[in-house]
Design an enzyme around this catalytic site. Structure first.
Site, PDB file in Angstrom:
ATOM      1  N   TYR A 136       0.852  -1.191   0.000  1.00 29.04           N
ATOM      2  CA  TYR A 136       0.000   0.000   0.000  1.00 29.04           C
ATOM      3  C   TYR A 136       0.887   1.240   0.000  1.00 29.04           C
ATOM      4  O   TYR A 136       1.872   1.310   0.733  1.00 29.04           O
ATOM      5  CB  TYR A 136      -0.876   0.006   1.263  1.00 29.04           C
ATOM      6  N   GLU A 223      -3.867   7.312  -3.993  1.00 30.33           N
ATOM      7  CA  GLU A 223      -3.707   6.056  -3.256  1.00 30.33           C
ATOM      8  C   GLU A 223      -3.522   4.878  -4.197  1.00 30.33           C
ATOM      9  O   GLU A 223      -4.318   4.685  -5.118  1.00 30.33           O
ATOM     10  CB  GLU A 223      -4.951   5.822  -2.391  1.00 30.33           C
TER      11      GLU A 223
END
Ligand code: GDP
Ligand code: MN
Length: 422
Positions: A136, A223
């Protein structure tokens, strides 16, 4: 409407940022969410490693695109729902196919599917990645620090909110310098801490690149989940590279004027219709959870009014600044917006006439009152320019409007009316 350094806004009713991000202390605006394929366009343009993709709105198109990827040697093709919500994978909106026919069947199943209340109208089609690891990585605007923060986790694919709760130490954070961006040592440190020592150069470039994209595009969130280590066949055996497999981006809508290309990336079908109408009418409007609709001129007065409503035990249903010099049609439009929210049980109009003339506002209110489809008690306090004429207009109209001399009185009445209606 943003506070300057050191300034504080004391309102308890002020809407906090709608998206997650632990630095989100204050957000005055509605952010524009980009679909994955639009975000990937911006990321690829910035030179970041985004695998090829195309967009299909029919199963036949998906077949055609998948067939082309298979012809190019892809071992699989992924079909992904394009909707502005997370967790598409879990909802069945991300599927792998081994043939063009299978891709078509997946597209058939996904198009028209309902994911968290949104109907899928497009799918992204891309060569399927042979994923070795999922991580991530996100660049988030940290409003408290007034900097862009890069957040990374060696555990990708999972929901970051869950991880932040269960194991906050698993998230690595670093703030970028406002002028210098992310420093090379910071990028390398992030790469090492994510266990990407074998991909140092690539990882550091992605870290720097994400921060730069956030800055250059005026995004408050970029993101990547997952950022993946992907295996591909090379001439001398398999090669692992880092790729941005999923992308989520939100833009600061106040900065849209600086990016002419962004406007056409908005997906109005998935935005709140009230937001779109407010923008068209040039009104600052933010929906909140309460039941007292507020119509005020000036952002400062609007916030003060919301504070007073809270102090009197009420809950504002919205923040609405009709701006200076608003004409009657704008007032009527603002009223329509407030009434379109069915939780509104009372309306509080607080106008300080300066450039905005009280009589114009009063005319707008009477007009709106005559057209409204739903009867909601309305309390009006107008002072300043042409307040006397405003009072006459309201009086003569015979419209059901409660007037108040002072702001305290107006607030009290509105809270009382909203309470008795509830
Ligand atoms: P999200 O669920 O909305 O976040 O959608 P993602 O694009 O992140 O996809 C969800 C999951 O599907 C990823 O975490 C991967 O595990 C998987 N996935 C996505 N694309 C591919 C792909 O090309 N190949 C493989 N093997 N898995 C994929
Ligand atoms: Mn994802």
């Amino acid at each position: 409407m943003q506070p300057g350094p050191g300034q504080r806004i004391a309102t308890a009713a002020w809407p906090c940022s709608r998206h997650a991000g632990d630095g989100a202390a204050l957000s005055s605006d509605v952010t524009v969410k980009l679909q994955e394929y639009h975000a990937k366009t911006l990321l690829a343009r910035a030179g970041l490693p985004v695998p090829p993709y195309s967009v299909a709105s029919t199963p036949a198109e998906a077949w055609e695109q998948a067939a082309a990827y298979f012809d190019d040697g892809a071992g699989a093709v992924v079909v992904k729902a394009q909707v502005l919500v997370g967790g598409r994978g879990k909802a069945g909106g991300v599927k792998l196919a081994r043939s063009a026919e299978e891709a078509q069947a997946h597209a058939e199943a996904i198009l028209g599917m309902d994911i968290k209340g949104i109907t899928v109208r497009r799918v992204l089609v891309a060569p399927g990645a042979d994923i070795q690891r999922e991580l991530y990585l996100a660049a988030v605007l940290d409003r408290t620090a007034q900097r862009i923060m890069l957040m990374g986790s060696a555990e990708g694919g999972v929901e970051i909110e869950t991880l932040a709760e269960e194991d906050p130490d698993a998230i690595v954070k670093v703030h970028a310098h406002p002028q210098l961006g992310l420093q090379p040592f910071q990028a390398r440190e992030m790469a090492f801490r994510l266990g990407l020592g074998d991909h140092l150069k690539e990882a550091a470039a992605i870290c720097t690149g994400l921060v730069k994209v956030a800055q250059d595009e005026d995004a408050d969130l970029v993101e990547i989940n997952p950022l993946a280590v992907v295996r591909e066949a090379g001439p001398e055996g398999p090669v692992d590279t880092l790729q941005l497999l999923d992308a989520k981006m939100t833009l600061d809508d106040s900065a849209l004027g600086r990016h002419p290309g962004h406007e056409e990336m908005r997906d109005l079908d998935e935005e709140d219709p009230a937001d779109i109408e407010a923008r068209a009418a040039d009104l600052s409007f933010i929906r909140l959870d309460g039941n007292i609709g507020c119509m005020v001129n000036g952002a400062g007065l609007a916030m003060t009014t919301m504070d007073l409503v809270k102090r009197a035990g009420g809950e504002p249903a919205n923040f609405l600044d009709i701006g200076g010099g608003a004409r009657s049609d704008k007032v009527a439009e603002a009223m329509r917006l407030i009434l379109s929210d069915h939780s509104v049980q009372a309306i509080l109009v607080n106008i300080f006439g300066g450039i905005a003339r009280g009589d114009e506002v009063a005319r707008g209110l009477v007009e709106a009152r005559s057209k409204q489809t739903r009867s909601v008690p309305m309390v009006v306090r107008i002072v300043g320019t042409n307040a006397d004429i405003a009072a006459e207009i309201l009086e003569e109209s015979g419209a059901e409007i409660v007037t108040a001399e002072s702001l305290d009185e107006a607030v009290e009445k509105a809270v009382e009316l909203a309470g008795s209606a509830a």
